[in-house]
Design a protein around this motif. Structure first.
Motif, PDB file in Angstrom:
ATOM      1  N   HIS A  55     -35.095  -6.591  -7.701  1.00  0.00           N
ATOM      2  CA  HIS A  55     -34.204  -6.900  -6.575  1.00  0.00           C
ATOM      3  C   HIS A  55     -35.047  -7.375  -5.387  1.00  0.00           C
ATOM      4  CE1 HIS A  55     -30.507  -6.807  -4.331  1.00  0.00           C
ATOM      5  NE2 HIS A  55     -30.961  -5.903  -3.480  1.00  0.00           N
ATOM      6  N   THR A  98     -28.575  -8.536  -7.129  1.00  0.00           N
ATOM      7  CA  THR A  98     -29.344  -8.858  -8.326  1.00  0.00           C
ATOM      8  C   THR A  98     -28.518  -8.451  -9.540  1.00  0.00           C
ATOM      9  OG1 THR A  98     -31.470  -8.617  -7.233  1.00  0.00           O
ATOM     10  CG2 THR A  98     -31.466  -8.439  -9.631  1.00  0.00           C
ATOM     11  N   THR A 105     -31.081 -13.119  -8.909  1.00  0.00           N
ATOM     12  CA  THR A 105     -30.877 -12.598  -7.567  1.00  0.00           C
ATOM     13  C   THR A 105     -30.284 -13.709  -6.717  1.00  0.00           C
ATOM     14  OG1 THR A 105     -32.758 -11.106  -7.801  1.00  0.00           O
ATOM     15  CG2 THR A 105     -31.980 -11.537  -5.560  1.00  0.00           C
TER      16      THR A 105
END
Length: 136
Positions: free
Chosen positions: A29, A81, A96
């Motif tokens: 992420h 994400t 993402t």
């Protein structure tokens, strides 16, 4: 014959690892970087002028994909994400998407291997084709 069983066992364990390996949000992420589209060996970067609601609209499209789920983040946070798995082998890919003003930055990439054979490009571009072209 024993060698064949050992190889088969190793293959099964390898597939099990790919399917069951945990996905660490801290590692995956991360904010997409770049101001231009890029096709990479193991992924893709897309930069789209999508308006202030771009991430919200993109999220709706992605959430409708049965092979994809949210790994981390949210539309309210401005970055999400996703993890998508291939249908046959279950290979995980990460995408993402981040809202930056009117700009939507998207980074799709593989986890295992060196080349995704264009899978992330095809997936991300397919989602983007569904994105309404209006700015808001």
């Amino acid at each position: 014959m024993t060698v064949a069983w050992v190889l088969l066992t190793l293959m099964i364990l390898g597939v099990a690892f790919i399917r069951l390996a945990p996905s660490d949000p801290v590692r995956w992420h991360v904010a997409p970087k770049g101001d231009a589209d890029k096709d990479l060996k193991g992924g893709v970067v897309r930069v789209v002028q999508a308006g202030q609601l771009g991430l919200k609209k993109f999220n709706t499209i992605v959430q409708a994909d049965a092979t994809t789920r949210v790994l981390a983040g949210s539309v309210d946070e401005g970055m999400v994400t996703y993890i998508s798995r291939t249908k046959v082998m279950g290979f995980p890919d990460y995408t993402t998407a981040q809202q930056d003003g009117d700009t939507l930055r998207i980074y799709g990439r593989l986890r295992f291997g060196r080349s995704d054979m264009g899978v992330n490009r095809k997936r991300v571009d397919g989602w983007l084709r569904q994105l309404p072209s209006s700015a808001n």
